[in-house]
Design a protein around this motif. Structure first.
Motif, PDB file in Angstrom:
ATOM      1  N   ARG A   1       2.524   1.464  -3.402  1.00 16.54           N
ATOM      2  CA  ARG A   1       1.628   1.972  -4.455  1.00 16.54           C
ATOM      3  C   ARG A   1       1.501   3.493  -4.367  1.00 16.54           C
ATOM      4  N   TYR A   2       1.409   3.999  -3.139  1.00 14.47           N
ATOM      5  CA  TYR A   2       1.316   5.448  -2.957  1.00 14.47           C
ATOM      6  C   TYR A   2       2.581   6.142  -3.462  1.00 14.47           C
TER       7      TYR A   2
ATOM      8  N   GLU B   1      -5.837   0.965  -1.260  1.00 12.17           N
ATOM      9  CA  GLU B   1      -6.062   1.909  -2.350  1.00 12.17           C
ATOM     10  C   GLU B   1      -7.484   2.454  -2.316  1.00 12.17           C
TER      11      GLU B   1
ATOM     12  N   GLU C   1       2.607   6.365  -7.230  1.00 11.50           N
ATOM     13  CA  GLU C   1       1.739   7.413  -7.767  1.00 11.50           C
ATOM     14  C   GLU C   1       2.398   8.783  -7.672  1.00 11.50           C
TER      15      GLU C   1
ATOM     16  N   ASN D   1       0.824  -1.210   0.000  1.00 10.97           N
ATOM     17  CA  ASN D   1       0.000   0.000   0.000  1.00 10.97           C
ATOM     18  C   ASN D   1       0.855   1.256   0.000  1.00 10.97           C
TER      19      ASN D   1
END
Length: 338
Positions: A186-187, A235, A190, A183
């Motif tokens: 993924r952040y 997400e 981005e 998590n």
């Protein structure tokens, strides 16, 4: 994704901590007993040149005993600057281990050795080696500080939730394997589209238990509230957020914000520091109906801090691979300071 299966000790801790939270208490100890513990801890700190560090997620009564309260990055960085003989780290095991790696000559005490971080183990060496082989010559392994010393030895640099974007942005490699938390990884991906961030399937069970339905219910009940989320959330939950940041960043954002209501999507222990910083401002904080409580952090009660100091209990030893495990921590401190 399979849910993490809590140990019996974690189940009991979560059940009792949830009961206390819903009754408005962080500890079952009386005010008199808490005052006695606080006095004795102060005496022992003076006698033994000891410093108590506490993470925001441990109970408020434990935070009250600490000389310094903070997140993983702050505590790791601070530990190297302290003038003391003994450091008591009120948090989970990887934090005490990291402090010992950075302070090999000092005695480091972990008040509750059973307080592990499940996510700290959620990566396999074979997966790391496969990625290194695939991207040979242009890959860095970035390891969330929430990891064991052994996993740190597989890595090139450590990061925390508050410095991950800054540190990874400075790596020369384009390809970055982020372990163990998917998590947070993924952040970071981005925020850094110029990097190819490869994810591992680890996660924080406490943040993963926060679900969009409970967040949406809070938003309906408190339409003026800002939603503040930790990047360890899923997400789907992060899509609901008005503000995403580390524990420390969330606390500081709430303290500085003009808003007066906040839906907070991280571990409930942050309420103590938020309350301290916003005293008299009339700000309200709301947590999901299933309160985000870390059962391992909840184990670290004030009586455990006292017992550790009185008996030098929970002393942390340097692992055999200490020098290799320390290297990514040192690199993190170097890059984060730029």
């Amino acid at each position: 994704m399979e849910d993490y299966v809590r140990t019996p000790a974690e189940e009991e801790s979560l059940r009792e901590a949830t009961r206390r939270f819903r009754s408005g208490r962080g500890s079952d100890l009386s005010a008199e007993e808490l005052a006695r513990i606080a006095r004795r801890v102060q005496e022992l700190k003076r006698e033994r040149r000891a410093v108590v560090l506490a993470h925001y997620y441990v109970p408020a009564e434990t935070q009250a005993l600490a000389d310094y309260v903070g997140d993983s990055f702050y505590l790791a960085r601070l530990a190297k600057t302290l003038d003391c003989d003994t450091i008591v780290l009120a948090g989970v095991s990887f934090m005490a281990e990291s402090v010992k790696l950075l302070n090999p000559a000092r005695r480091v005490l972990n008040p509750e050795p059973r307080a592990l971080c499940p996510m700290a183990y959620m990566v396999r060496r074979e997966d790391v080696e496969k990625v290194r082989a695939r991207y040979a010559g242009d890959v860095a392994v970035a390891c969330y500080i929430n990891s064991t010393a052994e996993i740190k030895t597989w890595s090139d640099v450590c990061v925390t939730s508050s410095n991950a974007v800054k540190v990874i942005s400075q790596l020369p490699e384009r390809n970055v394997l982020f372990i163990p938390d998917m998590n947070l990884g993924r952040y970071v991906a981005e925020q850094l589209p110029q990097k190819n961030v490869i994810l591992n399937r680890g996660y924080c069970p406490t943040h993963q238990r926060i679900i969009p339905q409970e967040v949406e219910r809070l938003e309906l009940e408190h339409p003026e509230a800002e939603v503040c989320a930790h990047p360890e959330c899923s997400e789907e939950v992060l899509r609901e957020a008005d503000y995403i940041g580390s524990t420390k960043q969330i606390i500081e954002h709430i303290a500085q914000s003009d808003a007066h209501e906040f839906i907070v999507l991280t571990v409930v222990g942050v309420a103590a520091e938020i309350g301290r910083l916003t005293a008299g401002q009339g700000k309200r904080v709301y947590f999901p109906a299933t309160p985000p409580i870390c059962p391992n952090m909840a184990m670290v009660g004030p009586e455990k801090v006292l017992a550790a100091l009185e008996g030098n209990l929970g002393e942390v030893s340097l692992p055999d691979n200490a020098e290799r495990a320390m290297a990514p921590l040192e690199r993190m401190l170097e890059l984060a300071a730029r």
